[in-house]
Design an enzyme around this catalytic site. Structure first.
Site: not given
Length: 692
Positions: A217, A249, A276, A278-279
């Protein structure tokens, strides 16, 4: 000129920074395979009868005499043994094979890899020829060994570089062959020591020919995700010779859609690494669970996490589980964990939500929150640009204006007698069920390698060793009802292929239990008559395969009543009604890198730790609670505290009153309304260093 081999390494055997390097000279040609040296106090027995061993001399400007060092490469690692002329003093050091992440060989690197490469003189005394040799005419081959030594007190990893220079011959090809021998030996030792192999024999660890899939990310880490990867992650992957595909992403749910729709995911990749917070890991997990082959994907694709985000609770929990350092270089330490080649089973929680006449099912790995911590997590999003400090600032704000929420909390406590061996208890229940079926006279379908399937779908199967979801994905297979209109008489050639070696028949029924040449060890029965003609038997086989394929596509079903159904107290459910400051369920030790929320939690213990704080708690007590979360001393011991409780549970349900509030699953906001969750033990595998 006497043929020599030269090595550049730290003069002191004890751990030293990579910049401190001096020269090593051998006493005989390099690469010679010798028998293991006599055992020393720090030596361990080798798994092989031979090891690569060499004697070197270190030249130092501070000493009149060279230092003699013996270097031996064996399955345990690289031994360095130093002898001095003064009182025959001996120092020894072992660079463990687990601490070596990789090596490379070839010509001398033009750019010095994190440390100087010291030139050295020939100990034979031919200094003139040594000085006249130009770098362009250097026919030496070099071996670079990259290691990160684990040290205790304080827990840390020390970056170490060893450079061996091979020049036993005037022919560069021969020197390169010697360097390649050492390089290949290191790689073979690491493969035998660190790879994870499933039952089909496909290597899942560092020895795999498949690539790692890395999802990055770019907006993580205050928008520096790409820069962090290039500077801190990519160099380690190069040192470890890891083949990887990097996917950047571009929009929300990109990773979830990519993992869900990629057809060659299992064939091309040996694991998935999330660079990235935890999302993004949440997206990958739910993308896997939406695949038609989710069972095989969860079993064969270990997941890794590199903390480039602001929360990083999972990365810290994995480091805590492995007893690995996290600070001050969390990205480096997490990358080392991801390339270690081992994995550990991890619990997943199945979450159901019901809001606005819509029913949702999702899968969680971190926590479910309602109340104070959920408010802090979501409402502080407007301060994301300042990084992890946003949580502290918003916690102060929320503590000043403390809110309460009215609702009901149901939970199913985890039995105390099962907390020691939850998996063994599950295996005992399977055995008990089989005994009951046998007492009733019902046929029990058993295989050579798999336990008998239960009468209803289960969320996670057990293998023969009692482990959950670790090695074998033992799916439930169902018998098909007998077709009443099908002919029951048998053909004259019904046993034609039972002992026949006719290849045409063998090819047709190679996997049939009638065939004497079948290599299959497990077969599943069908209802009704077992003996059939060749044509009808093939038809039933196709129907069985279709039924099994259909079942394999089903997502894990819950074992608790649906969200719209009441929870029976007879099954052990408890209910608490009233006003709550917060209810937070955690199944990892850390909610973020500095929030040690559930100290007793383990990656695969099958327990959800439910923390309930009721209305009436004082602000001073809540302040101590929040300040103590970084050390794990915030939870009360016993039931003495009337406001704060922690309950180990297997499942829970929250029914909030009203429509004003925040619910979070793994730090992501979800629709506000009734929610329930149930743990699925050991459903996925996460990359670790110890493989426990």
């Amino acid at each position: 000129m006497t043929a020599t081999t030269e090595a550049v390494a730290a003069a002191a055997i004890a751990s030293t920074p990579v910049q401190e390097q001096t020269a090593l000279h051998p006493t005989h040609p390099a690469g010679k395979i010798m028998s293991p040296l006599p055992s020393t106090p720090t030596s361990a027995s080798s798994e092989t009868s031979q090891a690569l061993s060499e004697i070197f001399f270190v030249e130092s400007s501070r000493r009149k005499h060279s230092i003699k060092i013996q270097v031996k490469l064996c399955p345990e690692g690289v031994y360095l043994r130093r002898e001095t002329d003064q009182d025959d003093h001996i120092n020894e050091q072992l660079i463990r094979i687990d601490d070596i992440i990789g090596s490379r060989y070839g010509p001398r690197l033009k750019k010095r890899p994190r440390g100087g490469l010291t030139s050295c003189k020939n100990p034979s005394g031919d200094a003139t020829q040594e000085q006249e040799q130009q770098p362009d005419s250097d026919n030496s081959a070099y071996l670079y060994i990259y290691a990160y030594l684990k040290k205790e007190k304080p827990l840390r990893r020390v970056q170490t570089l060893r450079i061996l220079r091979f020049r036993s011959s005037n022919d560069y090809a021969e020197n390169l062959q010697t360097a390649e021998l050492w390089h290949r030996t290191i790689r073979d030792h690491k493969q035998r020591n660190t790879t994870t192999i499933d039952i089909s024999g496909s290597i899942l660890g560092s020895g795999s020919r498949k690539h790692l899939l890395i999802l990055l990310n770019p907006k993580s880490g205050s928008g520096k995700g790409r820069e962090l990867f290039q500077k801190q992650v990519a160099p380690l992957l190069t040192e470890a010779e890891v083949q990887y595909d990097l996917q950047i992403t571009t929009h929300p749910h990109y990773a979830q859609e990519f993992v869900r729709t990629r057809k060659d995911l299992l064939e091309r990749y040996s694991g998935i690494v999330v660079a990235s917070g935890d999302g993004l890991f949440y997206e990958v997990l739910n993308g896997l669970m939406e695949r038609m082959d989710w069972r095989r994907a969860c079993r064969n694709l270990p997941l890794g996490i590199i903390p480039c985000g602001s929360g990083n609770g999972l990365a810290k929990s994995v480091a805590h589980h492995c007893n690995e350092p996290y600070e001050p270089k969390p990205i480096l330490h997490a990358t080392l964990t991801c390339i270690a080649g081992r994995s550990t089973a991890m619990d997943v929680v199945r979450v159901e939500l019901y809001s606005k006449d819509k029913h949702y099912v999702m899968y969680s790995f971190l926590s479910v929150g309602w109340g104070l911590i959920a408010d802090i997590d979501i409402e502080s999003e407007r301060l994301r640009s300042i990084g992890a400090q946003r949580f502290t600032l918003w916690a102060i704000k929320r503590l000043i204006s403390l809110r309460t929420y009215k609702g009901k909390v149901y939970y199913l406590p985890y039995p105390k007698e099962e907390q020691e061996t939850p998996i063994a208890a599950a295996a005992a229940s399977v055995a008990s069920r089989q005994e009951k079926e046998m007492e009733k006279g019902a046929p029990v379908q058993l295989s050579v390698e798999e336990p008998a399937p239960p009468s209803r779908p289960i969320s996670l199967p057990l293998n023969v060793n009692g482990d959950v979801g670790n090695v074998n994905d033992v799916s439930e297979f169902r018998d098909l009802p007998e077709d009443l209109n099908e002919e029951s008489e048998t053909d004259p050639d019904q046993f034609a292929d039972a002992l026949s070696l006719d290849r045409s028949i063998f090819r047709q029924h190679a996997d049939s239990w009638h065939s004497a040449m079948s290599r299959r060890t497990t077969f599943y029965s069908v209802g009704g008559q077992s003996i059939r003609s060749s044509r009808s038997r093939m038809s039933v086989h196709q129907r069985i395969e279709a039924a099994n394929a259909e079942f394999a596509e089903l997502v894990p079903s819950g074992t608790i009543p649906g969200l719209q159904l009441p929870l029976p107290t007879a099954d052990g459910w408890f209910c608490e009604d009233g006003d709550f400051v917060m209810v937070h369920a955690a199944y990892t030790t850390h909610l973020s890198s500095d929030c040690y929320f559930a100290p007793e939690s383990r990656l695969n213990d099958g327990i959800i730790y439910l923390v309930i704080i009721r209305s009436g708690v004082g602000r001073h007590q809540m302040l101590n609670f929040l300040l103590s979360m970084n050390t794990g001393t915030h939870l009360p011991h016993g039931d003495d505290d009337p406001f704060i409780r922690v309950v180990p549970v297997r499942a829970f349900r929250i029914e909030p009153c009203g429509s004003d509030g925040i619910l979070v699953v793994d730090g992501e906001r979800v629709e506000y309304g009734p929610i329930q969750a149930e743990v699925l033990p050991g459903l996925i595998n996460v990359m670790t260093t110890n493989g426990q």
